[in-house]
Each structure stands twice: as C-alpha cells, then as structure tokens.
Write a protein that holds these residues in place. Structure first.
Motif, PDB file in Angstrom:
ATOM      1  N   ARG B 267       0.857  -1.182   0.000  1.00  0.00           N
ATOM      2  CA  ARG B 267       0.000   0.000   0.000  1.00  0.00           C
ATOM      3  C   ARG B 267       0.895   1.235   0.000  1.00  0.00           C
ATOM      4  O   ARG B 267       2.023   1.169   0.502  1.00  0.00           O
ATOM      5  CB  ARG B 267      -0.896   0.044   1.250  1.00  0.00           C
ATOM      6  N   THR B 272      -3.492   3.754   0.148  1.00  0.00           N
ATOM      7  CA  THR B 272      -3.948   3.344  -1.185  1.00  0.00           C
ATOM      8  C   THR B 272      -3.348   1.991  -1.580  1.00  0.00           C
ATOM      9  O   THR B 272      -2.125   1.845  -1.597  1.00  0.00           O
ATOM     10  CB  THR B 272      -3.507   4.385  -2.246  1.00  0.00           C
ATOM     11  N   PRO B 273      -4.184   0.992  -1.901  1.00  0.00           N
ATOM     12  CA  PRO B 273      -3.629  -0.311  -2.302  1.00  0.00           C
ATOM     13  C   PRO B 273      -2.918  -0.212  -3.653  1.00  0.00           C
ATOM     14  O   PRO B 273      -3.435   0.418  -4.579  1.00  0.00           O
ATOM     15  CB  PRO B 273      -4.865  -1.203  -2.427  1.00  0.00           C
ATOM     16  N   GLN B 281      -0.243   7.405  -4.964  1.00  0.00           N
ATOM     17  CA  GLN B 281      -1.307   7.287  -3.974  1.00  0.00           C
ATOM     18  C   GLN B 281      -2.434   8.236  -4.294  1.00  0.00           C
ATOM     19  O   GLN B 281      -2.235   9.269  -4.911  1.00  0.00           O
ATOM     20  CB  GLN B 281      -0.777   7.500  -2.566  1.00  0.00           C
ATOM     21  N   CYS B 303       1.313  -5.222  -7.182  1.00  0.00           N
ATOM     22  CA  CYS B 303       1.708  -5.487  -5.793  1.00  0.00           C
ATOM     23  C   CYS B 303       2.560  -6.756  -5.792  1.00  0.00           C
ATOM     24  O   CYS B 303       2.076  -7.838  -6.109  1.00  0.00           O
ATOM     25  CB  CYS B 303       0.462  -5.686  -4.934  1.00  0.00           C
TER      26      CYS B 303
END
Lengths: 425, 458
Positions: B267, B272-273, B281, B303
């Motif tokens: 994150r 924010t992911p 972000q 991610c």
C-alpha cells in the motif's frame, strides 16, 4: 525422463529390540541424518526422501496384539535393482546392523547378497503411490535448482548492462551465460522427452481402461449402487469413536517439525473390522493409484499443491493402514489443506479407519468435521524416527518452475514469449 | 443468526477505541493469589463490556496460562486450555515457528522472554487523553499495589496522526468484519464470529475448542490475545530505501524511496492499495479494501508477491481456485488491536517528512495485539506459513520485507531478499535488513465477564 518407485520394507522387530532401534535412530539423528555413518543418505543418490519409523506394539480393531515393527521407506529413482544395489553398496553394513534387530534376518555376519534379498523380499506392495514432483531424478531436481540460482545471480550482477535491453536480447545473454559455464554444460541440452514406448504404454493403459469401463458400464453402475447401499448400512451401524489427541503426543510431534521448507507425516490407523471395509478400501486405493498419474500430473494431489510424494500401504494382513507423505510447509497447513481443498477425495480413502469422523456414502461428512478430522489425524500421526530429504530447499512449485526456466533455454521465442519467460525470475 | 452476548464480551474485542487517544498496558505478576482474586473481584464491575461505546475510559484484563495457574485453577481446567496457549511463544519450537531469532530472540526480550519474570496479567487502560489516562492509571495502580500484585512494566502507547505507524504508513485498514455484529462488509471479508470469540460458530460451522471449569464454559465470550512488542528501526528503514534507490552519481530520489517502501508494504503511505493504484497514492483510496490480487494482479506487477499485505491476507490469490482461496484465507484471520509506542520521528507522520529526518533517537514501535479463537490456526499460521515462509506464493527465498525475520542461525545471515515483479526482468533486492524486532510478548486469555467473576471466586 526418470520415473519413481516406492520402497517399503516393513518387518517385525525382535522381542525387546525396539528400544535399541529407537536409540540407534536417535544417535543417527544426533550426528546428522544426511551424513551419519550407518546410512549416509546423502551418498545414496537415488533417494528423494527416506524414513525409518518404529511402529510400537499395538492392537488391531478387534483387540488382537500386533508386535512392534520397523518401517524403512524410500522414494527412489527407478529401476529398483539399481536403487537396492546402491543401498547395499553404500549403507550395507549400517542397514545390516539395523535390520539385525528384526525378525527372520540372517544370523550370519555381513553379507551383501542376503541383505539385498531381505530388502527385496520384505518390500511391501504400495496400494497408492502419489508423485507430485513429476518425472525428475534427484540429480535433475538439484541441478535445475542450481541452474535457476546461477541465472538469478547473473541477472543481479549484470543488472546495469541488461537494463533497457529488449527481452529477446536479455534472454540470449542468459543463454550465452549458461553455455559458457562448464558446470552448467548439462543444461545446454533439454531433458529427454518420454520415449514413444513409454507414451504408448502410458496412454494405452488409460484408453484401455476407459473402453473397458464403457463396455461394462451398466454392470459397473449396478455394482456401485448395490455396494453403496451396503456401505450405508455399515456406516449407520458403526459407532462413532472419537479419538482426542493428548497434549503430550501433539508436543512430541510438532517438536520434531524443524524443517523450514519441507515436512513429513506418518500415520498408522486400524482398518475397521470386516472384509467389506477392507475390500472397499483396497479397491479405492488401487483405483486412485491407477488414476493418479493421469489426474494429478501437474503437481497437485486432488488440488493440494504441496505434496512431493505420498503413499498408502495396507499392512499386517489387512488390519492396518500406513500413510506416509512428504510435503512443503508445516503440518497444520497440510492437514488444513486436506479439509479445505480435498475433503471428499481424501475422506473416500481414509474413512475406512477407526476413529475417522462419521461419513455418509464415504464422501459426505468425514473431513467436513474439521475438528474431528484434525483430532483423528493427530491421533493417528506417529513419530518418524529418521527422515531424510535430498533437496530440502525446493518446493513442488519450485521444481516445476525450475523446469520451465530450463525448457525456455531451447525453444525459439518471440519478444512476448521471451518477456513471459523472463518473468520466471 | 446467533445473537452476540456483547454485554459479557470485553469491549476491546469488539471495538478498537479509536476515540480514546491515550492507552497503556500494564504487565503484572501475582505475588499473593488470594489478594489478587479479591482485586479481580473489585475490578470486575469496572471492566468495559462490548455493549456500549465507553466515554470516560475503558478497562480490560487478560491472563497468561501461568497467571491462571497462579490464581489456582485446578489441573483439569488448566488442561482444557489449548496447547499453544499453555506452551506460550518462547519454546524452542515456537521460536523457530514464529521466526524469532537474532535481535528478536526471546532471550533478549524485555518482558515475557525466557529470562524475564513470569507474566501473569495484562491490564489494558484507555482514556480520551493523556491527562485522563494518568489519573485512571494511578487509580488502578493504587488498587493493585496493595493486592498482591507487582507491575513488571508499564507499556505506554502513542497515537500517531492519520492512523499511521512509525514508518509512515496508514495502519489497521484491512480488518475482518465479525459476522455476528451484523455490519455489512465487503464480500469475502465477513468472517464467522467463532473465529474471534469463543462460544460461537467458526468458519467451519463448529464451536471452537473452549476451556471448561467443571460444568462452566470458561471460554464463552472470551478470546485469545496475542501480544508482541515490535520495535521499529525507522532510521534503517528509510536509509535502506535511500541506499537502494540512489542513482550512482546523483542526489537521493525521494519518489523512488517512497515507491520501493510502498512496494514492500503493498500500500502507499496513505493506505492506497497498489493493486488499485500502482503508480501513485490517491486520497480517495486511502482506506480502500475492496480489491484482490488474483483477478487484477496475478503476475504481481502491481503489488509484488512478497509484499507485506499480500502475505498477511492473500485473499483470492492462494494457489487454488479463487473461491477456495478466500475460504481458506478467512480461516486464518485475526482482529488487530495494536497501538504504536514511542515518539514519532516527524510530528506530521507524513512519509515525505519522516524520510527527511535527521534525528532518529528513541525507542519506538508497535504493540502488536490481535484476537483470535485458535492461536495455532490463526496468528501462528499467518506468521509461519505466510509472513516468514521463504516459499510463499511460489517464491524461492524471501520473507516479509517489512516484518519478516531474515536471521538464519545456521548461516549467520541477517538480511533478506525482496523481489519486485516487472514486465520482463524483475528487480531484486538482496540485502534487506530486519526493520522490525520482537522485544517482548505473550499469549493471553481474555475471559468473558461471567468467566472473569468465576476466576475471582475460585
């Protein structure tokens, strides 16, 4: 291409020799399993996994006494003759000493031929043998892992010179790197594909069985219906016998789980009394044994992605089931995967043992009772006195991944394919 | 639908008390059991139930296995508690299972470790502000000091702005929703009550194992509390980001530092992911939790596979079909109730300000607290099979870059590896230090209020 076998030597221990064996194994473990002088596993290059398990004095489901037994198993690279020869050559005297505590072992001094004969004669039939890591020899698993590691290091070192280059160029540089390393010379040619003969026999058998099944399908269907009804009667009659696990037992088991990557599981259970249960179990285990190579060829045992090898044996004249497996992760996660991913399939095979959570038609219930299943599994789990793994740091997923890395060295690839291949690192 | 007996459940299991800006935890040991039981009896009515949102303060109490033993629970009752709770987190096996080596070795702990005084009771105090907390704490202290109790230490806490933790990241976002509380959560994030509170059905549709005292269900409305004091090395964290992203010739690149740190976390600093916004972000996504890795980031391009949030809650992305994956993941969830401690490096707690800091003096970190009904299947499993598993998600030799223990006693190695997947070749970091060390901890049982009065009367 290498295929695998399961050696399972199960023999009665001579009266009062049980503790001697346990102490011997403790000593071997203390020195270090891989290199101990009795059975220096690391030198026996045909072994993927091996274990010694002492089965304590026991009683079958009807209360009849069962003497203590010694179990010695390996997951080896075929052929068996070669494996047995290697065992005798490298660990002959050590195995001689160990098996001297067992019944019907030659009373003479060390004799390689009689040891070979003893191991061969006492190798029990495996009812189900599951192979998760595919057709790779011990050496291939190790080398392909080294190959990937070497390429990773190369990529790290050449980070700056590879930056901004097109995938095809980067790939060529990697191929060039591999070809220049003498220790990776073996990787310049692909692993030989299975022979025509092997393929014909492998798929021929499957087609044959499918045709036979289709041919006799009305009869089989009828038989299944009748069989299921009889099973249901059995299930309704059988009493629930929960087997809670004591803290002492659980502690002893988990304290031995010291591997970071892989773990083992040994379980011994009594088969429910009566021919019907035994026959059903044998049929299901053998059917699974036949189907497993076709159904579970991608490294997943009924969907469970972490099992290297597993086997089911029926020992002691059909009175007991012995289940042995080698897998990635911890045993808590492994047993939970049974419940979460393959409850029905595994219930079908395990529900014939005493203490298994209640089932209906062999697939309903059972492992759905998560607590009952965990209790049963831990209760049946026994101490594995010696456990050896040749490639301790590779998971099933790693093994398949490593082979993809290697396979990518040979084919022609366009930019998109090269990009995808580079993402394996 | 089963009704939750919120009145009997200690309130901190149900709510995190975000409105209480001050909190402290006292670690106590019992010196006189009968006096201690009197004290518990007197204290019981003050313990906050879960049926109300308290205004003035909140008080909670939990016991270690040793504590229950010291109170005089009989052998049979003690034996009905689970193995993990009885053995604690510092046995040889647990040290390895949880990955507590090197700077996290229990022999070096400040409390709860192998060489420390035995921990019996945890008293948790919450108040609206520091002043109110001091007087609340003093009041409690005056009671326990005359009641056969010694305070081993007082663990103070800090509330950081914008719900940040010390590295500068928004913490405590992805909490499971307890089914029985009837709040509606994101699909796949509503978890059976019995995963967190004893006496209710769990994700298997079964009642969790519960301790029994004679015929009394001692576990009913109780929970197991895992406490780990995690020291954070903020200086080493941001220095590493700097060293690893600084171009060979140039100035430090703060944007790249933030990017690398966020890749490790999964994150951005505001929460924010990365899966929803991989490049920057966004204020509108700072508490976003409705996302998944399987459908939108199967290759880890947004991610990384090894990122902290992807490991600690893999959602739909385990190596099986997505539905099975989330069903499995939800059998390994925890309710987090941690609080930071120590002074922040930058008062604003903006990551941009923290990384600029020159003064890192002081001891700071996170008092990690979580509730679960089955310590082995929940907290320990997450720690062993996900956080510290070098093979997680098909990886080869990586542990959680943020909280993982890279120490390998057999190799003398104390740094780890972190890979950022990219189109084409990955970026790999081979010398990631340990930014977090365990400094203390214990497993506690937090009883329901009826069970608490039973404990005071044995």
């Amino acid at each position: 291409m290498t295929s695998h076998g399961a050696l399972s030597v199960v023999v009665n221990i001579k009266p009062r020799q049980e503790q001697l064996l346990i102490d011997t194994f403790k000593q071997m473990e203390k020195v270090e399993v891989d290199t101990n002088h009795l059975v220096p596993f690391r030198l026996i290059t045909t072994i993927h996994f091996a274990r010694f398990v002492v089965l304590q004095k026991d009683e079958d489901a009807k209360g009849h006494a069962i003497p203590a037994r010694l179990v010695f198993t390996t997951n080896y690279d075929l052929p068996l003759e070669n494996h047995l020869q290697q065992l005798v050559q490298i660990a002959g005297e050590g195995l001689w000493q160990i098996f001297s505590s067992c019944e019907y072992f030659p009373a003479s001094s060390y004799n390689p031929e009689s040891l070979y004969g003893y191991l061969q004669a006492n190798n029990q039939q495996t009812e189900t043998f599951y192979v998760g890591r595919g057709n790779r020899s011990v050496d291939q698993v190790e080398k392909e892992n080294e190959l990937r590691t070497a390429i990773e290091t190369f990529i790290d070192q050449e980070e700056h010179s590879l930056k901004g280059e097109k995938p095809g160029v980067v790939r060529n540089k990697i191929i060039e790197f591999v070809s220049k390393r003498p220790d990776l010379a073996w990787a310049t040619t692909p692993d030989p594909a299975p022979s025509m003969g092997w393929m014909t026999s492998f798929y021929g058998k499957m087609i044959g069985v499918i045709l036979l099944t289709l041919l006799f399908s009305p009869l089989i269907l009828l038989l299944v219906i009748v069989w299921m009804l009889i099973m249901l009667v059995h299930e309704l009659r059988e009493a629930d016998e929960p087997d809670p696990v004591t803290k002492e037992h659980a502690r002893e088991l988990i304290a031995r789980e010291t591997g970071v990557v892989q773990t083992q599981f040994s379980a011994l259970g009594n088969i429910k009394p009566g021919k019907f249960r035994l026959l059903t179990m044998l049929f299901l285990l053998r059917m699974t044994n036949f189907l497993a190579p076709y159904l579970f060829s991608k490294g997943k045992l009924s969907g469970i992605p972490t099992v290297h090898f597993a086997r089911w044996l029926i020992i002691n004249d059909g009175k007991q089931m012995l289940f042995l497996s080698n897998f990635d992760g911890n045993s808590e996660g492994y047993l939970r995967d049974f419940i979460h991913i393959a409850a029905k399939q595994l219930t079908l095979m395990f529900c014939h043992t005493v203490g298994y959570p209640k089932t209906r038609l062999m697939v309903f219930g059972g492992a759905k009772d998560a607590k009952g299943f965990m209790d049963w599994a831990r209760n049946k789990q026994i101490v594995t006195n010696i456990w050896y793994s040749a490639n301790k740091d590779v998971t099933v997923s790693n093994i398949f991944h490593n082979s993809k890395v290697r396979d990518g060295l040979y084919k022609e690839m366009n930019e998109a394919e090269a990009c995808k291949w580079l993402q394996l690192f | 639908m089963e009704q939750l007996e919120t009145k009997d459940i200690q309130g901190v299991i149900i709510r995190g008390y975000a409105h209480f800006h001050a909190a402290c935890f006292s670690v106590l040991t019992i010196t006189d059991p009968s006096a201690a039981k009197k004290w518990i009896r007197a204290l019981s009515p003050q313990v906050t139930g879960g049926h109300i949102k308290p205004v003035d303060n909140a008080l909670h109490i939990a016991f270690t296995f040793d504590g229950l033993k010291s109170l005089g629970l009989n052998k049979e009752t003690l034996n009905s508690f689970p193995l993990e709770f009885e053995d604690g987190m510092t046995t040889r096996h647990k040290q390895q299972f949880l990955g507590d080596f090197g700077t996290s070795d229990p022999v070096n702990w400040i409390w709860g470790g192998k060489t420390n005084e035995p921990v019996h009771i945890l008293l948790m105090m919450y108040a609206p502000d520091a002043q109110a907390l001091i007087s609340f704490y003093e009041k409690q202290k005056s009671a326990w000091t005359v009641s056969g109790m010694t305070e081993l230490l007082e663990l103070k806490t800090t509330v950081l702005p914008a719900r940040k933790e010390h590295f500068g990241f928004h913490d405590g976002i992805a909490q499971p929703i307890i089914k029985g509380l009837k709040k509606t959560g994101v699909e796949g994030n509503t978890v059976a009550t019995g995963e967190f509170i004893l006496g209710y059905k769990n994700e298997y549709g079964q009642y969790p194992a519960t301790p029994q005292s004679g015929n009394l269900d001692l576990g009913k409305n109780g929970s197991y509390l895992v406490f780990r004091q995690l020291q954070q090395d903020v200086e080493s964290f941001w220095r590493y980001m700097d060293d690893s992203t600084r171009p060979t010739d140039g100035e430090r690149d703060e944007k790249e530092m933030l990017r690398l740190a966020s890749k490790m976390l999964g994150r951005w600093p505001n929460g924010t992911p990365l899966v929803l916004s991989p490049d920057n972000q966004r204020p509108d996504l700072k508490e976003a939790d409705n996302f998944d890795y399987h459908a939108s980031d199967a290759d880890g391009m947004k991610c990384p596979f090894g990122a902290h949030v992807r490991r600690s809650n893999p959602r739909y992305a385990l190596d099986t079909d997505p539905r099975t994956s989330v069903a499995i993941a939800n059998k390994h969830r925890i309710l987090r109730r941690g609080r930071s401690y120590g002074t922040p490096v930058a008062p604003s707690m903006r990551a941009e300000d923290i990384l600029k800091s020159t003064d890192y003096e002081g001891d700071r970190g996170l008092h990690f607290l979580c509730f679960n009904a089955d310590i082995g299947r929940q907290f320990e499993f997450i720690q062993n099979a996900w956080i510290n598993n070098p093979k997680f998600g098909g990886l080869y030799d990586e542990r959680d870059p943020l909280t993982g223990n890279h120490h390998r006693p057999e190799e003398n190695k104390t740094t780890g590896t972190f890979t950022i997947q990219r189109p084409g070749l990955r970026m790999r970091y081979n010398d990631v230090p340990e930014f977090v060390s365990v400094k203390g901890g214990a497993y506690f049982f937090m009883p329901g209020l009826k069970a608490l009065s039973h404990l005071s009367s044995i």
